[in-house]
Design a protein around this motif. Structure first.
Motif, PDB file in Angstrom:
ATOM      1  N   ASN A  14       0.875  -1.061  -0.311  1.00 31.02           N
ATOM      2  CA  ASN A  14      -0.196   0.219  -0.029  1.00 31.02           C
ATOM      3  C   ASN A  14       1.146   1.293  -0.091  1.00 31.02           C
ATOM      4  O   ASN A  14       0.632   2.255  -0.483  1.00 31.02           O
ATOM      5  CB  ASN A  14      -0.727   0.023   1.236  1.00 31.02           C
ATOM      6  CG  ASN A  14      -1.868  -0.633   0.837  1.00 31.02           C
ATOM      7  OD1 ASN A  14      -2.310  -0.836   0.009  1.00 31.02           O
ATOM      8  ND2 ASN A  14      -2.875  -1.689   2.218  1.00 31.02           N
ATOM      9  N   LYS A  15       1.932   1.327   0.391  1.00 31.95           N
ATOM     10  CA  LYS A  15       2.916   2.221   0.536  1.00 31.95           C
ATOM     11  C   LYS A  15       3.506   2.530  -0.404  1.00 31.95           C
ATOM     12  O   LYS A  15       3.899   3.910  -1.146  1.00 31.95           O
ATOM     13  CB  LYS A  15       4.040   2.460   1.916  1.00 31.95           C
ATOM     14  CG  LYS A  15       3.155   2.342   3.486  1.00 31.95           C
ATOM     15  CD  LYS A  15       4.586   1.778   4.002  1.00 31.95           C
ATOM     16  CE  LYS A  15       3.769   1.989   5.696  1.00 31.95           C
ATOM     17  NZ  LYS A  15       4.910   1.891   6.971  1.00 31.95           N
ATOM     18  N   VAL A  16       4.040   1.550  -0.956  1.00 27.03           N
ATOM     19  CA  VAL A  16       5.005   1.289  -2.364  1.00 27.03           C
ATOM     20  C   VAL A  16       3.180   2.280  -3.865  1.00 27.03           C
ATOM     21  O   VAL A  16       3.558   3.041  -4.413  1.00 27.03           O
ATOM     22  CB  VAL A  16       5.823   0.030  -2.706  1.00 27.03           C
ATOM     23  CG1 VAL A  16       6.248   0.353  -4.670  1.00 27.03           C
ATOM     24  CG2 VAL A  16       6.950  -0.306  -1.775  1.00 27.03           C
ATOM     25  N   THR A  17       2.660   1.276  -3.562  1.00 27.68           N
ATOM     26  CA  THR A  17       1.656   1.507  -4.943  1.00 27.68           C
ATOM     27  C   THR A  17       0.304   2.013  -4.419  1.00 27.68           C
ATOM     28  O   THR A  17      -0.149   2.456  -5.384  1.00 27.68           O
ATOM     29  CB  THR A  17       1.814  -0.052  -5.185  1.00 27.68           C
ATOM     30  OG1 THR A  17       0.346  -0.460  -4.541  1.00 27.68           O
ATOM     31  CG2 THR A  17       2.534  -0.809  -5.573  1.00 27.68           C
ATOM     32  N   SER A  18      -0.252   2.498  -3.206  1.00 35.65           N
ATOM     33  CA  SER A  18      -1.319   3.276  -3.067  1.00 35.65           C
ATOM     34  C   SER A  18      -1.554   2.117  -2.179  1.00 35.65           C
ATOM     35  O   SER A  18      -1.306   0.931  -3.509  1.00 35.65           O
ATOM     36  CB  SER A  18      -1.598   4.358  -4.200  1.00 35.65           C
ATOM     37  OG  SER A  18      -2.582   3.550  -5.024  1.00 35.65           O
ATOM     38  N   VAL A  19      -2.955   2.886  -2.425  1.00 34.44           N
ATOM     39  CA  VAL A  19      -3.666   2.093  -1.316  1.00 34.44           C
ATOM     40  C   VAL A  19      -4.838   1.463  -2.644  1.00 34.44           C
ATOM     41  O   VAL A  19      -5.543   0.026  -2.783  1.00 34.44           O
ATOM     42  CB  VAL A  19      -4.798   2.664  -0.782  1.00 34.44           C
ATOM     43  CG1 VAL A  19      -6.370   2.118  -0.332  1.00 34.44           C
ATOM     44  CG2 VAL A  19      -4.451   2.620   0.367  1.00 34.44           C
ATOM     45  N   ASN A  20      -4.539   2.044  -3.342  1.00 33.80           N
ATOM     46  CA  ASN A  20      -5.536   1.583  -4.749  1.00 33.80           C
ATOM     47  C   ASN A  20      -4.742   0.236  -5.518  1.00 33.80           C
ATOM     48  O   ASN A  20      -5.677  -1.436  -6.077  1.00 33.80           O
ATOM     49  CB  ASN A  20      -5.159   2.287  -6.120  1.00 33.80           C
ATOM     50  CG  ASN A  20      -6.968   3.320  -5.787  1.00 33.80           C
ATOM     51  OD1 ASN A  20      -7.570   3.451  -4.656  1.00 33.80           O
ATOM     52  ND2 ASN A  20      -6.631   4.396  -6.718  1.00 33.80           N
ATOM     53  N   GLY A  21      -3.637   0.078  -5.240  1.00 33.22           N
ATOM     54  CA  GLY A  21      -2.839  -0.979  -5.704  1.00 33.22           C
ATOM     55  C   GLY A  21      -2.982  -2.090  -5.320  1.00 33.22           C
ATOM     56  O   GLY A  21      -3.234  -3.264  -5.223  1.00 33.22           O
ATOM     57  N   GLY A  22      -3.296  -1.719  -3.535  1.00 33.74           N
ATOM     58  CA  GLY A  22      -3.615  -2.713  -2.650  1.00 33.74           C
ATOM     59  C   GLY A  22      -4.825  -3.735  -3.238  1.00 33.74           C
ATOM     60  O   GLY A  22      -4.858  -4.944  -3.069  1.00 33.74           O
ATOM     61  N   ASP A  23      -5.903  -2.711  -2.990  1.00 28.76           N
ATOM     62  CA  ASP A  23      -7.383  -3.188  -3.305  1.00 28.76           C
ATOM     63  C   ASP A  23      -6.995  -4.163  -4.647  1.00 28.76           C
ATOM     64  O   ASP A  23      -8.191  -4.949  -4.812  1.00 28.76           O
ATOM     65  CB  ASP A  23      -7.924  -1.905  -3.872  1.00 28.76           C
ATOM     66  CG  ASP A  23      -8.510  -0.957  -2.767  1.00 28.76           C
ATOM     67  OD1 ASP A  23      -7.711  -1.672  -0.981  1.00 28.76           O
ATOM     68  OD2 ASP A  23      -8.987  -0.067  -2.452  1.00 28.76           O
ATOM     69  N   ARG A  24      -6.534  -3.513  -6.022  1.00 28.28           N
ATOM     70  CA  ARG A  24      -6.369  -4.623  -7.084  1.00 28.28           C
ATOM     71  C   ARG A  24      -5.432  -6.060  -6.499  1.00 28.28           C
ATOM     72  O   ARG A  24      -5.979  -6.850  -7.490  1.00 28.28           O
ATOM     73  CB  ARG A  24      -5.955  -4.017  -7.939  1.00 28.28           C
ATOM     74  CG  ARG A  24      -6.125  -2.479  -8.834  1.00 28.28           C
ATOM     75  CD  ARG A  24      -5.566  -2.195  -9.918  1.00 28.28           C
ATOM     76  NE  ARG A  24      -4.198  -1.753  -9.730  1.00 28.28           N
ATOM     77  CZ  ARG A  24      -3.800  -0.594  -9.875  1.00 28.28           C
ATOM     78  NH1 ARG A  24      -5.131   0.383  -9.466  1.00 28.28           N
ATOM     79  NH2 ARG A  24      -2.451  -0.499  -9.144  1.00 28.28           N
ATOM     80  N   LEU A  25      -4.770  -5.615  -6.050  1.00 28.66           N
ATOM     81  CA  LEU A  25      -4.453  -7.295  -5.170  1.00 28.66           C
ATOM     82  C   LEU A  25      -4.917  -7.916  -4.747  1.00 28.66           C
ATOM     83  O   LEU A  25      -4.779  -8.991  -4.734  1.00 28.66           O
ATOM     84  CB  LEU A  25      -2.994  -6.935  -4.131  1.00 28.66           C
ATOM     85  CG  LEU A  25      -2.162  -8.041  -3.813  1.00 28.66           C
ATOM     86  CD1 LEU A  25      -2.043  -8.885  -5.109  1.00 28.66           C
ATOM     87  CD2 LEU A  25      -1.374  -7.537  -2.649  1.00 28.66           C
ATOM     88  N   ILE A  26      -6.314  -7.405  -3.599  1.00 28.84           N
ATOM     89  CA  ILE A  26      -6.609  -8.353  -2.875  1.00 28.84           C
ATOM     90  C   ILE A  26      -7.880  -9.149  -4.061  1.00 28.84           C
ATOM     91  O   ILE A  26      -8.326 -10.163  -3.326  1.00 28.84           O
ATOM     92  CB  ILE A  26      -7.429  -7.155  -1.544  1.00 28.84           C
ATOM     93  CG1 ILE A  26      -6.766  -6.463  -0.943  1.00 28.84           C
ATOM     94  CG2 ILE A  26      -9.013  -8.234  -0.957  1.00 28.84           C
ATOM     95  CD1 ILE A  26      -6.559  -5.909  -0.319  1.00 28.84           C
TER      96      ILE A  26
END
Length: 643
Positions: free
Chosen positions: A260-272
């Motif tokens: 989330n820190k590296v790719t932003s929360v949107n990146g983390g959401d896409r991973l989830i």
């Protein structure tokens, strides 16, 4: 008499809309939702047959007598069954468990009697009948149906109130509102027969349940569409109550915060989302999202359990995992065989989290399976957790004191107060275990308060301590320091026992010091303004550096035991230790070496000019009585050494 069917038609429309939406949506397949569906269907049939019965009655044609008797009798049967199903529904909210045959028979006796009376009505006419002109005639027992409905509703209300704590306030309030709606419909129709309000009240009650307790979207995760933790716990309860064999696998994206820190929360959401889709493809609706980065999977056979474990390893392999995402995340996969061994769903989730904690955070995929050893350790920790509440309530903690030896004065000049807890079955519980559990359960501030009061009482009862020692040190937990009034509470305790502020020194761990924030700043300022000293504990065990040390007004630094490793054998280790000591002393900090156990270590540290030594070489932590004996034997009047 002509009956008004407007409310019944409106009720029928409401029921059809509810059934269409409830059937079309993804919904939990537990006992409560099954009973809601049965209840909704019965209400729909009840309203449909009441509409037909009313049509025949209003039509008043002699040729329709058979149809009128049939539809009205079936309508009465639904009226008899609905209150019983409603009570079963309320009971399913308390315990997701099917009634045993004996319980079913006992609770359904009033309904069975009423059903027999309804069938007997075809000959007796006790409830209703039709004359030759097709006039509807109320029988002498006509009000029995209303009394039966109201008595069942009253029973449901009593059960709801008795189970208030189990059901929770929100569900209880919803049920009370629904029971009032149903009772209002029954009462209005009992006194105004031409207004057919019972069916309308039923449809409003079903609508209220559909919107609140049985909302298909209430138990699904907004991001992934998977079932959530709330439904998971209900599912656990149902399977444990019915003694069904099942196994559990959890998947944790343990580096999600970093992603989330590296790719932003949107990146983390896409991973989830990607992980959720692939898990759903593999396991279907047996996948749950139980927290931000954790998923749980049910399996119902050992073969399926082993297959899923193998498939999950391949699914999250770096070469093939989650190709839809822009970044790879390692996972921890934990497996629990025969989860029906546990008492409740909360214990299963706690055990899964415990297994996860055993995996090393290497940045790679890890798989942890439960064993007899892990289960034994987990049960040990659960016993400690349960005992902790009793220990706090009854103040069962003890304080031991480990003396700190001054190489310059050749005597003990300060103490560290250490918490101890004895379990009648488990024996002495290591402090790091019960403190960690206390922090997890937000109980550590209560332990700190009890222990600090005991320390202050010890100092008050033995005033010679203030003459023979420079201070007494006590560790503070991170949770102690983020409490709004923690510093003022501790200062008030010192004042209550008449303890000089300068005689207490609080130890702050290296981890806390690296998380310097406004709450810590406030506590540190309060201590400094009151003359209370600070000591940095366990330097070298984590991530603290000189910049961290300089931010807070420490007067002493404790070097962690880990820094002593191979100090007598490895010149590089010795030089490194020596340089740390010299650096801190050049900045006017007093240096305390922790964990010293051998004469060789003492000799080397003495050559380095270390101020004080704390370790088993000089003394283990001692109970108050033995500590006082040791201090009496080692005390020599001389100039005070200020630290």
């Amino acid at each position: 008499m002509s009956y008004n069917t407007d409310f019944l038609i409106a009720a029928m429309i409401i029921q059809l809309i509810i059934l269409c939406h409830f059937s079309a949506q993804k919904r939990p397949d537990d006992l409560n939702n099954q009973l809601f569906l049965i209840l909704s269907v019965l209400v729909s049939l009840d309203i449909a047959f009441e509409v037909l019965s009313t049509f025949y009655i209003n039509f008043e044609h002699a040729g329709t007598r058979l149809g009128a008797m049939f539809t009205t009798t079936v309508f009465y049967l639904f009226q008899a069954l609905l209150p019983f199903v409603l009570i079963c529904y309320v009971r399913s909210l308390r315990a997701n468990k099917i009634l045993s045959p004996g319980e079913m028979l006992a609770s359904s006796i009033p309904t069975l009697i009423l059903v027999c009376i309804i069938f007997g009505n075809l000959k007796t006419g006790l409830l209703f009948s039709f004359d030759s002109s097709m006039n509807y005639i109320r029988g002498p027992w006509y009000m029995l149906m209303y009394f039966s409905a109201l008595s069942h509703l009253l029973t449901a209300l009593i059960l709801t109130c008795l189970w208030w704590k189990i059901l929770g306030t929100s569900k209880v309030l919803v049920l009370i509102e629904i029971l009032i709606l149903l009772a209002s419909g029954v009462i209005v129709q009992a006194f105004c027969h031409q207004l057919l309000m019972t069916g309308f009240g039923l449809s409003l009650g079903i609508l209220a349940l559909f919107i609140t307790i049985n909302n298909p979207h209430a138990n699904t995760d907004n991001l992934t569409g998977l079932y959530d933790k709330t439904y998971l716990l209900r599912k656990f309860s149902e399977m444990l109550s019915n003694r069904r064999i099942f196994h559990v696998i959890t998947v944790t994206l343990y580096q999600l915060n970093h992603i989330n820190k590296v790719t932003s929360v949107n990146g983390g959401d896409r991973l989830i989302l990607s992980a959720a889709r692939q898990l759903h493809r593999l396991c279907g609706d047996n996948v749950f999202r139980i927290s931000g980065k954790r998923f749980l999977i049910f399996t119902f056979s050992q073969e399926q359990f082993e297959l899923y474990l193998d498939e999950l390893k391949n699914l999250f392999h770096p070469d093939t995992a989650l190709s839809e995402t822009i970044v790879y995340s390692p996972v921890i996969i934990s497996g629990i065989s025969h989860a029906e061994r546990f008492e409740d769903g909360g214990s299963i989730l706690d055990y899964a989290q415990y297994l996860e904690s055993l995996a090393p955070n290497t940045g790679l995929n890890e798989t942890v399976r439960d064993t007899d050893k892990t289960m034994e350790r987990f049960l040990y920790l659960k016993k400690v957790e349960q005992f902790l509440h009793t220990a706090i309530t009854n103040d069962l903690f003890e304080v031991y004191y480990q003396p700190v030896y001054s190489l310059k004065e050749k005597r003990y000049i300060t103490l560290e107060a250490l918490s101890r807890l004895y379990h009648p079955e488990l024996g002495w519980i290591p402090p790091d275990i019960f403190i960690q559990i206390a922090e997890k359960n937000h109980l550590v501030d209560r332990i700190t308060n009890l222990q600090f009061r005991r320390i202050c009482r010890f100092i008050q009862e033995h005033p010679l301590l203030t003459d023979r020692l420079c201070n007494i040190k006590m560790n503070l937990s991170p949770l102690d320091l983020i409490q709004t009034n923690s510093s003022s509470r501790l200062i008030r305790l010192m004042d209550e026992y008449g303890i000089k502020h300068s005689f207490i020194q609080f130890e702050i761990t290296e981890t806390v010091a690296t998380e310097y924030n406004s709450a810590l700043n406030k506590a540190v300022d309060d201590f400094a303004n009151s003359g209370i000293g600070l000591c940095l504990d366990d330097f070298g065990s984590g991530y603290a550096n000189l910049n961290t040390v300089m931010q807070l007004p420490f007067s002493a630094i404790k070097l962690d035991r880990s820094l002593l490793n191979k100090i007598c054998e490895d010149p590089r280790s010795a030089n490194f230790y020596h340089s740390i000591v010299s650096s801190f002393q050049n900045m006017d900090f007093h240096v305390i070496s922790e964990g010293v156990e051998t004469a060789a270590e003492v000799k080397l540290l003495s050559d380095y000019g270390v101020d004080m030594i704390q370790g088993f070489y000089f003394s283990k932590p001692l109970p108050p009585e033995k500590l006082l004996d040791l201090l009496d034997k080692s005390y020599r009047p001389q100039e005070r050494y200020r630290i």
